[in-house]
Motif scaffolding. Structure first.
Motif, PDB file in Angstrom:
ATOM      1  N   SER A  85      48.611   1.418 -12.739  1.00 45.12           N
ATOM      2  CA  SER A  85      47.461   1.693 -13.388  1.00 45.12           C
ATOM      3  C   SER A  85      46.474   2.688 -12.230  1.00 45.12           C
ATOM      4  O   SER A  85      45.995   3.515 -12.591  1.00 45.12           O
ATOM      5  N   VAL A 129      47.454   6.027 -19.643  1.00 47.24           N
ATOM      6  CA  VAL A 129      48.499   5.114 -20.320  1.00 47.24           C
ATOM      7  C   VAL A 129      49.983   5.923 -20.078  1.00 47.24           C
ATOM      8  O   VAL A 129      51.018   5.259 -19.948  1.00 47.24           O
ATOM      9  N   GLU A 155      49.047  -1.423 -28.608  1.00 43.44           N
ATOM     10  CA  GLU A 155      48.808  -1.357 -27.030  1.00 43.44           C
ATOM     11  C   GLU A 155      47.954  -0.212 -26.559  1.00 43.44           C
ATOM     12  O   GLU A 155      47.227  -0.399 -25.549  1.00 43.44           O
ATOM     13  N   PHE A 156      48.146   0.969 -27.233  1.00 38.11           N
ATOM     14  CA  PHE A 156      47.214   2.104 -26.740  1.00 38.11           C
ATOM     15  C   PHE A 156      45.873   1.591 -26.938  1.00 38.11           C
ATOM     16  O   PHE A 156      44.722   2.123 -26.244  1.00 38.11           O
ATOM     17  N   GLU A 159      44.493  -0.483 -24.362  1.00 37.86           N
ATOM     18  CA  GLU A 159      44.055   0.117 -23.250  1.00 37.86           C
ATOM     19  C   GLU A 159      43.029   1.369 -23.170  1.00 37.86           C
ATOM     20  O   GLU A 159      42.324   1.396 -22.130  1.00 37.86           O
ATOM     21  N   TYR A 160      42.936   1.826 -24.521  1.00 31.96           N
ATOM     22  CA  TYR A 160      42.040   2.834 -24.353  1.00 31.96           C
ATOM     23  C   TYR A 160      40.631   2.113 -24.364  1.00 31.96           C
ATOM     24  O   TYR A 160      39.622   2.595 -23.845  1.00 31.96           O
ATOM     25  N   ASP A 163      40.041   1.975 -20.662  1.00 33.44           N
ATOM     26  CA  ASP A 163      40.034   3.120 -20.287  1.00 33.44           C
ATOM     27  C   ASP A 163      38.641   4.057 -20.377  1.00 33.44           C
ATOM     28  O   ASP A 163      37.886   4.646 -19.467  1.00 33.44           O
TER      29      ASP A 163
END
Length: 312
Positions: A85, A129, A155-156, A159-160, A163
């Motif tokens: 990351s 990602v 999962e995106f 993570e979004y 982020d």
């Protein structure tokens, strides 16, 4: 000796204006290095921060999961997750900085700004990602294992969320850093000629720059500026060992200072009075050596313009 004076120039009448900058030579050297490549130093600072932060995250998770017995995964996996990351962020930040410099924060058109940053943050998250997962799959493959990202959409989205928060954090740090740097290094503004001067000589060259540094203001003569350098939404003005950023484009500034400065390169313009000598090569390019010892490139595109201006 520091002096305070009434400048007699429009915009600073009645104000105390320091006649010169009193920063120590050591501080001036550091400011010169930082202002010459400000984003490089910010990237280094953010890299140090992310290494410390992600290392703490990895070790904290390891301490939590080993508290009640044997963990489901190895310590090295935690560091792979955190550092992949980190590296993805480090690769993307220069591109994000470029966007922020080209489209700086403005109070005008807030909805347009919000939409732009929403779009950029989405692209940033996709890039982050994608790079992160690719790095993890590569490391796991080398270790003889297999990395499973999980259901892509779920999962995106997970993570979004992180982020977007990271994007806002980096955006704030970027703008605060550049604001503080401009206050410490000094930010210049051209002082317009008086109305009487504009009537009699509308194209007269401005005589002074007003430089604001911390709680001080002082004057710099335009004649003392050796050369100009394009830097994003700013132009760096080189006055001896000092560098003063001015919010403008190089094209706009050289047009305003046309009688004394000539553009010699897509990123540089030079004060005619600061030139020591000029040398051209067989390719048509050349270089200008200034009285200060600085050497600047002359591109073929601007060579004839420079010759004409110096011959007038």
């Amino acid at each position: 000796m520091k002096t305070a004076q009434n400048s007699g120039v429009d915009g600073v009448q009645g104000q105390a204006v320091d006649s010169r900058d009193e920063n120590s030579p050591r501080l001036q050297r550091w400011l010169k290095k930082i202002t010459a490549a400000p984003n490089r130093f910010l990237l280094l600072a953010l890299l140090i921060y992310m290494v410390i932060n992600n290392t703490i995250n990895a070790t904290s998770v390891w301490m939590e999961i080993t508290r009640d017995g044997q963990p489901e995964f190895a310590l090295w996996e935690l560091f792979v997750w955190e550092y992949s990351s980190l590296l993805a962020n480090f690769l993307l930040l220069p591109l994000i900085f470029w966007v922020w410099q080209r489209y700086p924060l403005r109070f005008s058109y807030p909805y347009r700004q919000l939409l732009m940053h929403a779009g950029v943050s989405l692209l940033y998250a996709i890039g982050h990602v994608s790079l992160m997962v690719a790095m993890r799959e590569g490391v796991y493959s080398l270790a003889g294992g297999n990395y499973d990202f999980g259901p892509v959409l779920r999962e995106f989205f997970y993570e979004y969320r992180k982020d977007v928060w990271g994007y806002v954090f980096f955006l704030l740090v970027f703008n605060i850093y550049h604001r503080v740097l401009s206050r410490i290094a000094g930010e210049a503004n051209i002082i317009a000629n008086s109305e009487a001067e504009e009537v009699t000589a509308p194209s007269a060259l401005p005589e002074h720059l007003l430089v604001k540094k911390l709680d001080k203001e002082f004057l710099v003569k335009i004649n003392e500026v050796d050369w100009l350098e394009a830097s994003g939404n700013y132009v760096n003005l080189y006055v001896g060992e000092r560098i003063y950023p001015l919010r403008s484009t190089l094209s706009q500034l050289t047009t305003k200072l046309n009688s004394q400065f000539t553009r010699i390169h897509r990123s540089h313009a030079v004060n005619h009075k600061a030139i020591e000598h000029i040398q051209y090569s067989s390719s048509g390019d050349g270089e200008v050596t200034l009285k200060s010892g600085v050497t600047l490139p002359v591109s073929r595109r601007y060579k004839d313009q420079l010759k004409h201006k110096l011959s007038v």
